[in-house]
Write an enzyme that holds these catalytic residues in place. Structure first.
Site, PDB file in Angstrom:
ATOM      1  N   GLY A 129       1.510   7.925  -4.396  1.00  0.00           N
ATOM      2  CA  GLY A 129       0.061   7.920  -4.349  1.00  0.00           C
ATOM      3  C   GLY A 129      -0.719   8.677  -5.394  1.00  0.00           C
ATOM      4  N   GLN A 182       7.198   6.143   1.591  1.00  0.00           N
ATOM      5  CA  GLN A 182       6.064   6.328   0.698  1.00  0.00           C
ATOM      6  C   GLN A 182       4.743   6.031   1.408  1.00  0.00           C
ATOM      7  OE1 GLN A 182       6.970   3.795  -2.662  1.00  0.00           O
ATOM      8  NE2 GLN A 182       8.132   5.410  -3.702  1.00  0.00           N
ATOM      9  N   THR A 241       2.817  -0.876  -1.020  1.00  0.00           N
ATOM     10  CA  THR A 241       4.208  -0.478  -1.165  1.00  0.00           C
ATOM     11  C   THR A 241       5.025  -1.113  -0.057  1.00  0.00           C
ATOM     12  OG1 THR A 241       5.748   1.415  -1.242  1.00  0.00           O
ATOM     13  CG2 THR A 241       3.854   1.619   0.212  1.00  0.00           C
ATOM     14  N   LEU A 242       6.322  -1.279  -0.304  1.00  0.00           N
ATOM     15  CA  LEU A 242       7.242  -1.750   0.726  1.00  0.00           C
ATOM     16  C   LEU A 242       8.073  -0.607   1.300  1.00  0.00           C
ATOM     17  CD1 LEU A 242       8.571  -5.126  -0.758  1.00  0.00           C
ATOM     18  CD2 LEU A 242       7.165  -4.816   1.287  1.00  0.00           C
ATOM     19  N   SER A 243       7.894   0.585   0.777  1.00  0.00           N
ATOM     20  CA  SER A 243       8.647   1.745   1.249  1.00  0.00           C
ATOM     21  C   SER A 243       7.905   2.422   2.395  1.00  0.00           C
ATOM     22  CB  SER A 243       8.849   2.749   0.111  1.00  0.00           C
ATOM     23  OG  SER A 243       9.254   4.005   0.614  1.00  0.00           O
ATOM     24  N   SER A 280       8.439   7.995 -12.120  1.00  0.00           N
ATOM     25  CA  SER A 280       8.369   7.040 -13.228  1.00  0.00           C
ATOM     26  C   SER A 280       8.185   7.836 -14.505  1.00  0.00           C
ATOM     27  CB  SER A 280       7.222   6.041 -13.031  1.00  0.00           C
ATOM     28  OG  SER A 280       5.992   6.708 -12.863  1.00  0.00           O
ATOM     29  N   CYS A 334       2.626   1.546  -5.237  1.00  0.00           N
ATOM     30  CA  CYS A 334       1.826   2.762  -5.445  1.00  0.00           C
ATOM     31  C   CYS A 334       2.620   4.055  -5.335  1.00  0.00           C
ATOM     32  CB  CYS A 334       0.659   2.785  -4.472  1.00  0.00           C
ATOM     33  SG  CYS A 334       1.125   2.907  -2.721  1.00  0.00           S
ATOM     34  N   CYS A 381      20.947   6.907 -17.464  1.00  0.00           N
ATOM     35  CA  CYS A 381      19.650   6.340 -17.828  1.00  0.00           C
ATOM     36  C   CYS A 381      19.065   7.056 -19.039  1.00  0.00           C
ATOM     37  CB  CYS A 381      18.698   6.416 -16.648  1.00  0.00           C
ATOM     38  SG  CYS A 381      19.060   5.259 -15.313  1.00  0.00           S
TER      39      CYS A 381
END
Length: 395
Positions: free
Chosen positions: A179, A202, A197-199, A137, A176, A360
């Site tokens: 982490g 991760q 998280t949904l990963s 990020s 998150c 981007c």
């Protein structure tokens, strides 16, 4: 064919505000703009103008991925120029509306699939070009010479300092990542931290980090949808690069959940990509290949959702230049391992990700999109905060 060539020639002559040269499929080269060309575009095959006009970014990106288009020179400058010259043409693509994930909604099953398609490519892929903190990020550069790793650590400190977090408080991090934020919160700020998280990649990565550091009594990590969390109220909530994934129709619910999870007078720091004007909405290239189900809201949308949820604004900070710099460093790192990615994932994938990072960076450089940090309170604004913003920088 002559008419199509003429139309394409006219479109290219008006597409950029920097001088460029274009070599067409018949071998002929044309120069556009005054001065020495800053980029050279090679059209290796004849293109359909119908496809180009309907979904230009998807069409051009796929052509680049498949080497039907090559670009020599400063690719970021070329894309930035195109955004400056005709930003709305590139971001509001009506031909794509029927294909958007906005059409089928964002159920929890669909959201899980979308997250899996991006973040579960494999930790080894991201390790190749992210910094050692594994932070994916926008970083926070305190000086032009700050390293990416130090800037990512500074971003985490900036967020936790903005919250004016106090030792012993409970923190929820929605989305998150790998982490770093929750580990910093526990180790350096004395917080009890919960990450969701949904990963799967991760999740298992963070759990191992927490175990290796002996922080199991201070940090809990859940592989779950943030909407299903049952783990009590929180003094603080952070969410970094998360709301871009929830979908336009779920943004209101997202902020309502932030409100619901906060204790009275609790605070949240919401950090994400946001448009300063109309917002970027949905881009067909990003939707199809990078972030399925993604949506970039504008500032007005976000503030409206914050108000509707019953939250109040404490602070709003744009970080556009920081994300541009972050992406430029990521792309420089990525180019160093490009051949490794080609070997592991294939050349179209490798070219796709290079283009994604550059596009981007260009979008931030042109001002099409921004990163905004929203500091909000469940209660009256400024409650339990110092009178001035000086506290945010005391550390």
């Amino acid at each position: 064919m002559v008419l199509e060539k003429a139309i394409l020639n006219r479109a290219l002559s008006q597409a950029f505000d920097i001088p460029v040269s274009v070599t067409y499929w018949n071998g002929k080269t044309e120069n556009y703009g005054e001065g020495l060309p800053q980029a050279h575009i090679k059209l290796n095959k004849k293109f359909s103008l119908t496809d180009f006009m309907g979904m230009p970014t998807l069409f051009l990106a796929e052509a680049y991925m498949n080497e039907d288009i090559d670009i020599e020179g400063d690719v970021q400058a070329l894309i930035t120029s195109a955004y400056r010259k005709s930003g709305s043409f590139l971001t509001d693509q009506s031909g794509f509306k029927g294909l958007s994930k906005l059409m089928h909604g964002h159920s929890q099953k669909e959201t899980r699939e979308d997250i899996h398609s991006h973040y579960d490519i494999g930790n080894d892929f991201y390790k190749k070009w992210l910094d050692p903190t594994m932070t994916y990020s926008c970083a926070y550069f305190e000086t032009e010479d700050t390293s990416l790793e130090d800037a990512q650590k500074a971003k985490v400190h900036h967020i936790l300092d903005k919250l004016n977090s106090q030792t012993g408080g409970r923190l929820l991090d929605i989305g998150c990542g790998w982490g770093t934020l929750i580990i910093t919160a526990a180790q350096e700020y004395g917080l009890e931290a919960v990450g969701v998280t949904l990963s799967e990649e991760q999740y298992y990565f963070v759990r191992k980090r927490v175990e290796d550091l002996g922080l199991e009594d201070k940090i809990k990590v859940y592989l779950t949808d943030y909407r299903d969390l049952k783990d009590g109220d929180f003094d603080y909530i952070t969410s970094v690069g998360m709301f871009e994934h929830v979908g336009k129709e779920n943004l209101g619910m997202y902020f309502q959940k932030v409100y619901d999870y906060l204790k009275p007078n609790g605070r949240a720091l919401i950090h994400g990509i946001t448009g300063q004007h109309y917002g970027a909405g949905v881009d067909p290239f990003i939707e199809k290949y990078i972030f399925p189900g993604g949506y970039i809201p504008n500032v007005a949308e976000q503030v409206n959702h914050i108000m509707t949820a019953g939250l109040q604004l404490d602070d709003l900070e744009p970080l556009r230049r920081h994300y541009q710099k972050t992406l430029e460093i990521w792309d420089a790192n990525y180019k160093k391992v490009f051949d490794e990615v080609v070997k592991d994932m294939g050349k179209p994938f490798a070219r796709m990700w290079d283009l994604y990072l550059l596009a981007c960076a260009a979008s931030f450089e042109a001002g099409n999109i921004d990163v905004i940090q929203f500091l909000v309170t469940k209660g009256a604004s400024g409650q339990n905060l110092p009178l001035t913003r000086d506290y945010m920088y005391k550390n």
